[in-house]
Motif scaffolding. Structure first.
Motif, PDB file in Angstrom:
ATOM      1  N   LYS A 168       0.146 -21.079  -3.722  1.00 46.00           N
ATOM      2  CA  LYS A 168      -0.792 -20.178  -3.063  1.00 46.00           C
ATOM      3  C   LYS A 168      -0.167 -19.436  -1.882  1.00 46.00           C
ATOM      4  CE  LYS A 168      -2.729 -23.148   0.508  1.00 46.00           C
ATOM      5  NZ  LYS A 168      -3.964 -23.667   1.136  1.00 46.00           N
ATOM      6  N   ASP A 169       1.161 -19.577  -1.710  1.00 48.15           N
ATOM      7  CA  ASP A 169       1.778 -19.009  -0.507  1.00 48.15           C
ATOM      8  C   ASP A 169       2.242 -17.572  -0.679  1.00 48.15           C
ATOM      9  OD1 ASP A 169       3.647 -19.750  -2.345  1.00 48.15           O
ATOM     10  OD2 ASP A 169       5.121 -20.503  -0.902  1.00 48.15           O
ATOM     11  N   VAL A 170       1.996 -16.979  -1.851  1.00 49.66           N
ATOM     12  CA  VAL A 170       2.372 -15.581  -2.090  1.00 49.66           C
ATOM     13  C   VAL A 170       1.122 -14.788  -2.447  1.00 49.66           C
ATOM     14  CG1 VAL A 170       3.735 -13.991  -3.481  1.00 49.66           C
ATOM     15  CG2 VAL A 170       4.677 -16.229  -2.862  1.00 49.66           C
ATOM     16  N   GLY A 171       0.882 -13.708  -1.720  1.00 48.24           N
ATOM     17  CA  GLY A 171      -0.265 -12.870  -2.000  1.00 48.24           C
ATOM     18  C   GLY A 171       0.052 -11.829  -3.062  1.00 48.24           C
ATOM     19  N   GLY A 172      -0.806 -10.844  -3.158  1.00 50.24           N
ATOM     20  CA  GLY A 172      -0.591  -9.776  -4.128  1.00 50.24           C
ATOM     21  C   GLY A 172      -1.576  -9.843  -5.266  1.00 50.24           C
ATOM     22  N   TRP A 173      -1.096 -10.094  -6.460  1.00 48.81           N
ATOM     23  CA  TRP A 173      -1.953 -10.073  -7.635  1.00 48.81           C
ATOM     24  C   TRP A 173      -1.332 -10.889  -8.755  1.00 48.81           C
ATOM     25  CZ3 TRP A 173       0.546  -7.956 -11.855  1.00 48.81           C
ATOM     26  CH2 TRP A 173       1.637  -7.111 -11.580  1.00 48.81           C
ATOM     27  N   VAL A 174      -2.181 -11.342  -9.681  1.00 48.61           N
ATOM     28  CA  VAL A 174      -1.746 -12.097 -10.854  1.00 48.61           C
ATOM     29  C   VAL A 174      -2.573 -11.619 -12.042  1.00 48.61           C
ATOM     30  CG1 VAL A 174      -1.438 -14.364 -11.913  1.00 48.61           C
ATOM     31  CG2 VAL A 174      -1.218 -14.114  -9.439  1.00 48.61           C
ATOM     32  N   LEU A 175      -1.929 -11.478 -13.192  1.00 43.67           N
ATOM     33  CA  LEU A 175      -2.650 -11.147 -14.426  1.00 43.67           C
ATOM     34  C   LEU A 175      -2.053 -11.918 -15.590  1.00 43.67           C
ATOM     35  CD1 LEU A 175      -0.605  -9.120 -16.140  1.00 43.67           C
ATOM     36  CD2 LEU A 175      -1.527  -7.386 -14.600  1.00 43.67           C
ATOM     37  N   ASP A 209     -11.659  -9.985  -9.370  1.00 42.47           N
ATOM     38  CA  ASP A 209     -12.040 -10.750  -8.189  1.00 42.47           C
ATOM     39  C   ASP A 209     -10.854 -10.911  -7.248  1.00 42.47           C
ATOM     40  OD1 ASP A 209     -14.601 -11.083  -9.174  1.00 42.47           O
ATOM     41  OD2 ASP A 209     -14.190 -13.060 -10.036  1.00 42.47           O
ATOM     42  N   THR A 210     -11.159 -11.426  -6.045  1.00 41.10           N
ATOM     43  CA  THR A 210     -10.142 -11.695  -5.042  1.00 41.10           C
ATOM     44  C   THR A 210     -10.247 -13.145  -4.603  1.00 41.10           C
ATOM     45  OG1 THR A 210     -10.254  -9.417  -4.238  1.00 41.10           O
ATOM     46  CG2 THR A 210      -9.237 -11.049  -2.778  1.00 41.10           C
ATOM     47  N   VAL A 211      -9.114 -13.831  -4.597  1.00 40.22           N
ATOM     48  CA  VAL A 211      -9.045 -15.185  -4.052  1.00 40.22           C
ATOM     49  C   VAL A 211      -8.806 -15.056  -2.555  1.00 40.22           C
ATOM     50  CG1 VAL A 211      -7.802 -17.371  -4.062  1.00 40.22           C
ATOM     51  CG2 VAL A 211      -8.150 -16.125  -6.211  1.00 40.22           C
ATOM     52  N   THR A 212      -9.788 -15.490  -1.768  1.00 40.71           N
ATOM     53  CA  THR A 212      -9.688 -15.372  -0.311  1.00 40.71           C
ATOM     54  C   THR A 212      -9.554 -16.717   0.386  1.00 40.71           C
ATOM     55  OG1 THR A 212     -12.103 -15.331  -0.160  1.00 40.71           O
ATOM     56  CG2 THR A 212     -10.951 -13.216  -0.244  1.00 40.71           C
ATOM     57  N   SER A 240      -6.914  -7.197 -16.302  1.00 38.43           N
ATOM     58  CA  SER A 240      -6.778  -6.615 -14.977  1.00 38.43           C
ATOM     59  C   SER A 240      -6.367  -7.724 -14.017  1.00 38.43           C
ATOM     60  CB  SER A 240      -8.103  -5.995 -14.533  1.00 38.43           C
ATOM     61  OG  SER A 240      -8.315  -4.746 -15.143  1.00 38.43           O
ATOM     62  N   PRO A 241      -5.860  -7.389 -12.843  1.00 34.12           N
ATOM     63  CA  PRO A 241      -5.395  -8.431 -11.929  1.00 34.12           C
ATOM     64  C   PRO A 241      -6.533  -9.228 -11.293  1.00 34.12           C
ATOM     65  CG  PRO A 241      -4.373  -6.306 -11.425  1.00 34.12           C
ATOM     66  CD  PRO A 241      -5.517  -6.040 -12.358  1.00 34.12           C
ATOM     67  N   ILE A 242      -6.194 -10.439 -10.918  1.00 32.76           N
ATOM     68  CA  ILE A 242      -6.932 -11.180  -9.897  1.00 32.76           C
ATOM     69  C   ILE A 242      -6.113 -11.016  -8.628  1.00 32.76           C
ATOM     70  CG2 ILE A 242      -7.725 -13.444  -9.128  1.00 32.76           C
ATOM     71  CD1 ILE A 242      -7.993 -14.227 -12.082  1.00 32.76           C
ATOM     72  N   TYR A 243      -6.744 -10.611  -7.555  1.00 28.75           N
ATOM     73  CA  TYR A 243      -6.024 -10.293  -6.324  1.00 28.75           C
ATOM     74  C   TYR A 243      -5.987 -11.511  -5.404  1.00 28.75           C
ATOM     75  CZ  TYR A 243      -6.694  -5.655  -8.212  1.00 28.75           C
ATOM     76  OH  TYR A 243      -6.693  -4.568  -9.048  1.00 28.75           O
ATOM     77  N   LEU A 244      -4.891 -11.631  -4.657  1.00 32.00           N
ATOM     78  CA  LEU A 244      -4.666 -12.792  -3.803  1.00 32.00           C
ATOM     79  C   LEU A 244      -4.612 -12.362  -2.348  1.00 32.00           C
ATOM     80  CD1 LEU A 244      -1.820 -14.519  -5.881  1.00 32.00           C
ATOM     81  CD2 LEU A 244      -4.292 -14.871  -6.045  1.00 32.00           C
ATOM     82  N   ALA A 245      -5.672 -12.655  -1.609  1.00 28.55           N
ATOM     83  CA  ALA A 245      -5.679 -12.403  -0.165  1.00 28.55           C
ATOM     84  C   ALA A 245      -5.266 -13.679   0.548  1.00 28.55           C
ATOM     85  CB  ALA A 245      -7.059 -11.954   0.284  1.00 28.55           C
TER      86      ALA A 245
END
Length: 843
Positions: free
Chosen positions: A749-756, A695-698, A778-783
């Motif tokens: 929450k101030d850095v995007g990219g991904w977290v796993l 998923d992506t955190v938007t 797998s990563p969770i993506y950070l928009a």
């Protein structure tokens, strides 16, 4: 495939949470690449059925290896008499002396294979070699005065040795064939030539053998050498052999019997002449016949077959083909035996299949007579004498074992804790052992997961003959929901080619899905997994096989990916990297992964597989940092019909969140979307701001991002970490038995990219039959926020592709100039993409 480290034999007094540092390959003194080939296809292995044999001089009986002992059985009798039973060691490859008084054989004791001799009258055993090498395939000369065999002594390579054989043992032992290095490159074999499969001519003047001088593929041709003049040798037959041709001249000197798969997928018996006349098949069938020997009168042939799945012994008339099975319906053991029954049940009291290890009082593995024994491929010599041998129990299974202290280990996938018990087995007793497995699963609110092994080879030239039905049984015992049988070549064979179908195999059911897919073999560009092909296998199944008619590196992996995608398949890189890749320092670098990722061809990577998991993850992190969304997959690369199995099936598996749907479409969608975690043991649950892997955190719900994690593991873990953009963001403290954790918290929450979320151990653990425990989501993506620049990662792949382009440009074996230019253009396009990301000039 990639050369790498491997696995073990359990010392059961070891604490369950103990990690071990000394995991090394079985028979590490052998200096050859690709241990998973030569060890299974050449070195004798423990099986419950017969594995090698010899006629007695009168032709009325056979002496053969079975269950790690030598046995004698009269042809036509149902009773087998055990001749040897060594504590902590296994006996193989008997050869009876011409006078019928003694038998020479090979004995494996965990550290080496030595030659021994048994006096059939007195039972006295005598060691013939003691040098700590691998000594196999002993053959006594027709006059009984000499012996020829294969040894790694002094070199680590398989070479012919010859010696005089007397009452005191061996005298004047020396190499028969001098060491030689071929001028051509060989991927699956050492650059040093080998000599193997020896046998004597009836007059004792010459030795037949197999060697691979200047041969790129296969173990070589059949040769003949004078026993007293190594310079007097000639090629008998050009043939692509695979470790076990084992040529043997008939007693009348007119025919040469050997095993071959020429033009077929399975090995059968063939004959030629000492002059190398055109060979013809003697037997037929979609299974293996091997280890064949002539009867003393030349009228019959005895051999081992896997027609029934396990190994079996037969004697066949040369004229007419009448066949007699030699079956040990009753066995006369040398030691007192007890009878053991296991009844395995889950947490609800239901009978379930599982993987079982039984270590008997004699230090040897015990198993039911009809089971397939599998051996792990490495062990820690500081705590274990030999590698683990195990079998799959259908829920209730019975076996005989020597009386005394017996240790039992039962394991069923990752969602149950290992079960162990030590019992005392009395002579003539019958013990019934109830095995009640304890569930250790993730909390239900972390999703509904299906475990799949994306990389299994049902048949790959091993001792057994596997079927989809048996593969499904193997999966059930490992608590595995889905198996992707990757059909692939083994040199000129493609063993499972006839099983391909786009829909699930009919053997699917009872909780297991069997899918037949494909592995595309090019060891130049990197191997690909092609899952869910909808119409046909891609053929040829390989490219860039140097020194063959298919030497051209075209089609490269990008072309193959397009062909697979046209059938709706998923394309993944399998068993990627066995060490940390430093592009400028690599001796050679031709792996096409970064080019295929940049060109949009890659749907997943085996982060957990037949490679180094942490090294593979480091390359994966760099690609994720550049914005590529590549899901974590996993596959064991198990050769499921091997006795020396790199496995078991499901050792490396991906868990797919499907909402409970078991269909191929649901599994495919979950993998494609990255709703996965990959593991060889630990189970991981991860949520970030209500999102899960893939998923992506938007739109964050708060000023920070709340997370929730869960870990359940069958073994103790050293590390559990949140990783963001390739760096450790949070380390969790593991206490107690270090097999469970539930935690929550917040991250900025101030850095995007991904977290796993990942879990790993520094060293091996004897309850995980892999190099070390490892798992990753797998990563969770950070928009959200801004993703950190990845110029260093882009520059890394620029250097990588510069190396690939240089090597590809210097090849001279493209079929056409168009193939060469299209390949280089494809690579340069990807290189230019990374150069722009790195702020460099394009070429």
């Amino acid at each position: 495939m990639i050369v790498r480290r491997c696995a073990l034999f359990i010392l059961f007094s070891l604490a369950a949470n103990s990690a071990q540092a000394g995991r090394e390959p079985v028979l590490k003194q052998v200096d050859l690449p690709h241990t998973y080939y030569w060890r299974e296809l050449y070195i004798p292995q423990l099986t419950t059925g017969p594995s090698s044999l010899a006629f007695t001089p009168d032709g009325k009986a056979l002496i053969y290896s079975m269950g790690g002992s030598l046995w004698r059985q009269a042809i036509g009798s149902d009773e087998a008499i055990e001749l040897t039973h060594s504590t902590g060691a296994y006996d193989y490859q008997p050869d009876v002396a011409p006078d019928g008084q003694t038998v020479v054989f090979s004995r494996y004791a965990g550290d080496a294979i030595e030659l021994w001799r048994l006096d059939l009258k007195t039972g006295r055993e005598q060691a013939l070699t003691t040098g700590g090498a691998v000594n196999v395939e002993p053959r006594v000369s027709p006059d009984g005065k000499r012996i020829v065999w294969v040894s790694t002594q002094g070199s680590g390579h398989f070479n012919l040795f010859i010696a005089n054989l007397g009452a005191a043992g061996l005298q004047n032992a020396q190499p028969l064939i001098a060491e030689r290095q071929s001028k051509i490159s060989r991927y699956y074999y050492s650059s040093w030539d080998h000599s193997l499969n020896p046998s004597w001519s009836p007059d004792g003047k010459r030795v037949l053998y197999v060697s691979n001088a200047e041969i790129a593929w296969g173990t070589g041709d059949i040769w003949s050498v004078a026993a007293d003049d190594p310079n007097d040798r000639h090629r008998v037959l050009s043939e692509e052999t695979s470790w076990d041709a084992r040529p043997e001249t008939s007693p009348d000197g007119k025919l040469v019997l050997f095993t071959s798969y020429h033009g077929r997928q399975w090995r059968q018996l063939w004959v030629t002449t000492p002059e190398g006349s055109a060979p013809l098949p003697l037997t037929f069938g979609e299974f293996d016949r091997s280890n064949a020997r002539w009867s003393p009168d030349g009228k019959r042939i005895a051999y081992v077959s896997n027609e029934r799945g396990n190994t079996s012994l037969f004697v066949r008339d040369v004229a007419g083909g009448a066949t007699t099975a030699v079956t040990a319906k009753s066995r006369r053991y040398r030691s007192a035996e007890g009878h053991l029954t296991l009844d395995i049940r889950d947490e609800q009291g239901r009978g379930v299949p599982a993987r079982v290890v039984v270590l008997a009082s004699d230090g040897r593995a015990a198993a039911p007579e009809d089971s397939w024994i599998h051996a792990d491929d490495g062990f820690d010599r500081a705590i274990q004498k030999s590698e683990t041998h195990y079998f799959h129990c259908p829920s209730v299974c019975t076996l005989d074992a020597p009386a005394g202290d017996t240790t039992i280990w039962v394991q069923r996938g990752f969602r149950y804790l290992p079960w162990r018990q030590k019992i005392s087995l009395a002579s003539g007793s019958e013990r019934n052992i109830a095995v009640n497995l304890q569930r250790n699963d993730l909390p239900a609110d972390f999703g509904s997961w299906r475990g799949a092994d994306l990389h299994v080879h049902m048949n790959y030239g091993g001792h057994y003959r596997n079927t989809p039905e048996n593969l499904a049984r193997q999966a059930r015992a490992e608590d595995l929901d889905a198996v992707y049988n990757l059909i692939v070549n083994k040199e000129e064979r493609v063993p499972d080619v006839d099983y391909f179908r786009a829909d699930p195999d009919p053997a699917s059911g009872d909780g297991v899905l069997i899918m037949h897919s494909q592995e595309f073999h090019t060891s130049y560009w990197g191997h690909l997994g092609l899952l869910n092909l909808s119409d046909h296998l891609l053929t040829p199944d390989f490219s860039a096989y140097q020194h063959t008619a298919l030497a051209s590196p075209w089609p490269h992996n990008g072309v193959v990916a397009d062909l697979a995608h046209a059938q709706g398949a998923l394309v993944g890189y399998v068993h990627p990297f066995d060490w940390d890749i430093d592009p400028p320092k690599e001796k050679s670098l031709t792996n096409e992964l970064p080019a295929d990722v940049a060109n949009g061809k890659v749907d997943y990577m085996e982060i957990v597989g037949f490679s180094d998991h942490k090294s593979t993850a480091q390359v994966w992190y760099r690609l994720l940092n550049l914005g590529f969304r590549i899901p974590a997959g996993a596959g064991t690369d198990a050769m499921a019909n091997y006795a020396s199995l790199r496995g078991p099936v499901g050792m490396n598996r991906v868990f797919l969140e499907t909402g409970g749907d078991r269909s191929p479409a649901a599994l495919k969608a979950a993998l494609k979307q990255g709703r996965t975690f990959a593991s060889n043991g630990p189970l991981l649950g991860f949520e970030l701001d209500g999102k899960r892997p893939g998923d992506t955190v938007t739109k964050p719900t708060s000023r920070t991002l709340p997370y929730r994690v869960a870990m359940r593991s069958p073994v103790a873990l050293d590390h559990l970490e949140l990783v963001q953009n390739g760096k450790v963001l949070k380390t969790f403290s593991l206490t107690g038995d270090r097999r469970r954790l539930d935690a929550s918290g917040e991250i900025p929450k101030d850095v995007g990219g991904w977290v796993l979320l990942r879990a790993w151990n520094d060293e091996a653990d004897p309850e995980v039959l892999d190099i070390y425990p490892y798992a990753t989501t797998s990563p969770i993506y950070l928009a959200v926020g801004g993703a950190p620049p990845a110029t260093n990662d882009a520059a890394y792949f620029v250097t990588w592709l510069d190396r690939v382009i240089d090597d590809a440009a210097n090849r001279s074996d493209y079929r056409t100039a168009d193939e060469r230019e299209a390949t280089l253009a494809y690579l340069r396009k990807a290189r230019d993409y990374y150069a722009r990301r790195a702020g460099q000039r394009s070429q």
